[in-house]
Write a protein that holds these residues in place. Structure first.
Motif, PDB file in Angstrom:
ATOM      1  N   VAL A  26      73.131  19.105  38.294  1.00 38.02           N
ATOM      2  CA  VAL A  26      73.821  18.349  37.125  1.00 38.02           C
ATOM      3  C   VAL A  26      73.791  19.144  35.917  1.00 38.02           C
ATOM      4  CG1 VAL A  26      73.557  16.412  35.471  1.00 38.02           C
ATOM      5  CG2 VAL A  26      73.025  15.946  37.719  1.00 38.02           C
ATOM      6  N   TYR A  27      74.948  19.573  35.527  1.00 39.83           N
ATOM      7  CA  TYR A  27      75.051  20.417  34.284  1.00 39.83           C
ATOM      8  C   TYR A  27      75.731  19.528  33.243  1.00 39.83           C
ATOM      9  CZ  TYR A  27      77.122  23.656  30.798  1.00 39.83           C
ATOM     10  OH  TYR A  27      77.171  24.259  29.759  1.00 39.83           O
ATOM     11  N   ILE A  28      75.065  19.683  32.028  1.00 39.55           N
ATOM     12  CA  ILE A  28      75.598  18.912  30.904  1.00 39.55           C
ATOM     13  C   ILE A  28      75.994  19.866  29.693  1.00 39.55           C
ATOM     14  CG2 ILE A  28      75.547  17.056  29.316  1.00 39.55           C
ATOM     15  CD1 ILE A  28      73.698  15.644  31.566  1.00 39.55           C
ATOM     16  N   GLY A  29      76.852  20.096  29.166  1.00 41.64           N
ATOM     17  CA  GLY A  29      77.144  20.852  28.044  1.00 41.64           C
ATOM     18  C   GLY A  29      77.156  19.853  26.679  1.00 41.64           C
ATOM     19  N   ALA A  30      76.603  19.977  25.676  1.00 42.56           N
ATOM     20  CA  ALA A  30      76.612  19.452  24.422  1.00 42.56           C
ATOM     21  C   ALA A  30      77.652  20.183  23.569  1.00 42.56           C
ATOM     22  CB  ALA A  30      75.248  19.153  23.887  1.00 42.56           C
ATOM     23  N   MET A  31      78.365  19.424  22.979  1.00 37.85           N
ATOM     24  CA  MET A  31      79.609  20.076  21.863  1.00 37.85           C
ATOM     25  C   MET A  31      79.031  19.460  20.529  1.00 37.85           C
ATOM     26  SD  MET A  31      81.158  21.812  23.941  1.00 37.85           S
ATOM     27  CE  MET A  31      82.735  22.328  23.120  1.00 37.85           C
ATOM     28  N   GLU A  32      79.439  20.298  19.500  1.00 38.46           N
ATOM     29  CA  GLU A  32      79.451  19.875  18.238  1.00 38.46           C
ATOM     30  C   GLU A  32      80.594  20.653  17.626  1.00 38.46           C
ATOM     31  OE1 GLU A  32      76.209  21.675  16.116  1.00 38.46           O
ATOM     32  OE2 GLU A  32      74.542  20.551  16.946  1.00 38.46           O
ATOM     33  N   CYS A  33      81.221  19.389  17.008  1.00 38.26           N
ATOM     34  CA  CYS A  33      82.497  19.525  16.399  1.00 38.26           C
ATOM     35  C   CYS A  33      82.571  19.224  14.773  1.00 38.26           C
ATOM     36  CB  CYS A  33      83.611  18.725  16.991  1.00 38.26           C
ATOM     37  SG  CYS A  33      83.901  18.923  18.776  1.00 38.26           S
ATOM     38  N   GLY A  34      82.986  20.103  14.227  1.00 48.52           N
ATOM     39  CA  GLY A  34      83.272  20.080  12.573  1.00 48.52           C
ATOM     40  C   GLY A  34      84.983  19.876  12.320  1.00 48.52           C
ATOM     41  N   LEU A  42      79.779  24.768  21.906  1.00 47.51           N
ATOM     42  CA  LEU A  42      78.980  24.474  22.729  1.00 47.51           C
ATOM     43  C   LEU A  42      77.616  24.747  22.040  1.00 47.51           C
ATOM     44  CD1 LEU A  42      78.200  23.702  25.397  1.00 47.51           C
ATOM     45  CD2 LEU A  42      77.656  25.984  26.171  1.00 47.51           C
ATOM     46  N   SER A  43      77.044  23.467  21.788  1.00 46.50           N
ATOM     47  CA  SER A  43      75.640  23.513  20.942  1.00 46.50           C
ATOM     48  C   SER A  43      74.211  23.624  21.728  1.00 46.50           C
ATOM     49  CB  SER A  43      75.362  22.483  20.084  1.00 46.50           C
ATOM     50  OG  SER A  43      75.647  21.304  20.450  1.00 46.50           O
ATOM     51  N   GLY A  44      74.609  23.294  22.933  1.00 50.84           N
ATOM     52  CA  GLY A  44      73.339  22.847  24.082  1.00 50.84           C
ATOM     53  C   GLY A  44      73.708  22.830  25.307  1.00 50.84           C
TER      54      GLY A  44
END
Length: 147
Positions: A26-34, A42-44
């Motif tokens: 299981v891979y999950i990428g956390a995104m932060e958008c502005g 990609l933040s995590g």
């Protein structure tokens, strides 16, 4: 003994009617958008190796013998990494749940398909990421009534 190549298939490995095994990543990428400037990054990242083992039996569960079949599942979650973004917070939680998607195949047995499968009273386990690292097992007892 389970077959590791077969367990990596999408449907897992069904040894027989009473033994099941599935291995997956299981891979999950956390995104932060502005908004200013409009962009995302990609933040995590989270990565785990998971092993799902199932065993069943003919006849009901000890707590409900009226059921026709019973199955129990154990999930082993090995957190390989959880870093950055929301994943680095000590309160970050991950939940493993079990859902039933079953139906009766016997037209003579007049029971609504909604009653064909019951996940049991404990249909999931939620822990913090450090909690999964400390105790990587989750158990989900099931009660299946499908014929």
């Amino acid at each position: 003994m389970w077959d590791s190549d077969e367990a990596k298939r999408e449907q897992g490995w069904i040894k027989n009617r009473y033994s099941y095994c599935q291995s997956h990543m299981v891979y999950i990428g956390a995104m932060e958008c502005g908004l200013f400037p409009p962009s995302c990054r990609l933040s995590g990242e989270y990565l785990s190796q998971n092993m799902l083992r199932g065993e069943g039996k003919q006849g009901g569960h000890i707590n409900d013998p009226s059921k026709l079949r019973w199955a129990g599942f154990t999930l082993d979650v090995e957190v390989l990494w959880a870093r950055g973004g929301v994943f680095s917070a000590p309160t970050a939680k991950m939940k493993a749940t079990m859902e039933c998607d079953s139906g009766y195949r016997d037209p003579v047995f007049d029971v609504d398909d909604d009653n064909a499968c019951f996940p049991g009273p404990d249909d999931g386990t939620e822990k913090t990421i450090p909690g999964w690292r400390a105790n990587n097992y989750a158990s989900v007892p099931g009660s299946l009534t499908a014929l």
